[in-house]
Design a protein around this motif. Structure first.
Motif, PDB file in Angstrom:
ATOM      1  N   THR A   1       0.825  -1.196   0.000  1.00 61.29           N
ATOM      2  CA  THR A   1       0.000   0.000   0.000  1.00 61.29           C
ATOM      3  C   THR A   1       0.866   1.255   0.000  1.00 61.29           C
ATOM      4  O   THR A   1       0.669   2.150  -0.811  1.00 61.29           O
TER       5      THR A   1
ATOM      6  N   GLN B   1       4.824   7.028  -6.514  1.00 61.07           N
ATOM      7  CA  GLN B   1       4.012   7.884  -7.380  1.00 61.07           C
ATOM      8  C   GLN B   1       4.039   9.331  -6.901  1.00 61.07           C
ATOM      9  O   GLN B   1       4.152  10.259  -7.697  1.00 61.07           O
ATOM     10  N   GLN B   2       3.958   9.529  -5.586  1.00 60.89           N
ATOM     11  CA  GLN B   2       3.957  10.878  -5.018  1.00 60.89           C
ATOM     12  C   GLN B   2       5.242  11.629  -5.373  1.00 60.89           C
ATOM     13  O   GLN B   2       5.229  12.835  -5.558  1.00 60.89           O
TER      14      GLN B   2
ATOM     15  N   ALA C   1       2.354   4.228  -3.465  1.00 60.21           N
ATOM     16  CA  ALA C   1       1.925   5.620  -3.243  1.00 60.21           C
ATOM     17  C   ALA C   1       3.133   6.536  -3.066  1.00 60.21           C
ATOM     18  O   ALA C   1       3.160   7.649  -3.598  1.00 60.21           O
TER      19      ALA C   1
END
Length: 184
Positions: A98, A105-106, A102
């Motif tokens: 999870t 990508q952030q 993220a």
């Protein structure tokens, strides 16, 4: 590898074991084969492949090369860049699945490699992120219609797929296609 607190990102390169092309291809499916023109021997490859790979936005040459058409075409095998980003505490593989995508990508990276580890127990873990988008020269591209013909072939020849983006770098002479990596 030791990660100092406060350091946001560190670029690392995965090593490939073996000097022969077959061993290198088997060792890391995310290596990319880049055309290098004719390479005459190992000394020639040692001189030209590092520059060839570096010029294609890869981390480095992995030591493997082979000739596909004697006297005309040879290939240098290049490895992709991997960047390590801090992601806060990660409590296991499920949590990493999870948090890491993220985090990657952030920070503008295209993908998580699946790699992660804890640097300070209960406080900080890091995720390995990979920029899977490269730019490949395609000669002159005159329009979107022309790009739709040239770019898929150009990216495919570089073990990738066309993302749909292209632009001209030298008017009337050179354009580039943005290619995504087929590596997972």
């Amino acid at each position: 590898m030791r990660m100092l607190r406060g350091v946001r990102a560190l670029t690392v390169v995965a090593l490939v074991v073996g000097q022969h092309a077959q061993e290198a291809r088997a060792a890391n499916a995310c290596n990319v084969e880049v055309k290098a023109g004719p390479l005459w021997n190992s000394a020639d490859a040692n001189t030209r492949c590092p520059t060839t790979c570096g010029g294609q936005s890869f981390a480095a040459w992995d030591g493997a090369w082979w000739t596909s058409l004697p006297g005309q075409k040879s290939v240098c095998q290049c490895r992709d860049k991997v960047t390590v980003l801090e992601a806060g505490p990660i409590w296991g593989d499920t949590d990493a699945k999870t948090k890491c995508p993220a985090t990657c990508q952030q920070e503008g990276f295209a993908a998580w490699t699946g790699g992660w580890w804890t640097t300070v127990w209960g406080e900080m873990s890091v995720c390995q992120c990979k920029n899977k988008v490269t730019v490949v020269e395609a000669g002159p591209v005159w329009s979107d219609k022309d790009a739709a013909i040239k770019c898929p072939t150009t990216c495919s020849a570089n073990n990738g797929f066309w993302t749909g983006a292209w632009w001209t770098t030298v008017p009337d002479k050179m354009s580039v296609c943005q290619c995504g990596s087929l590596c997972t």
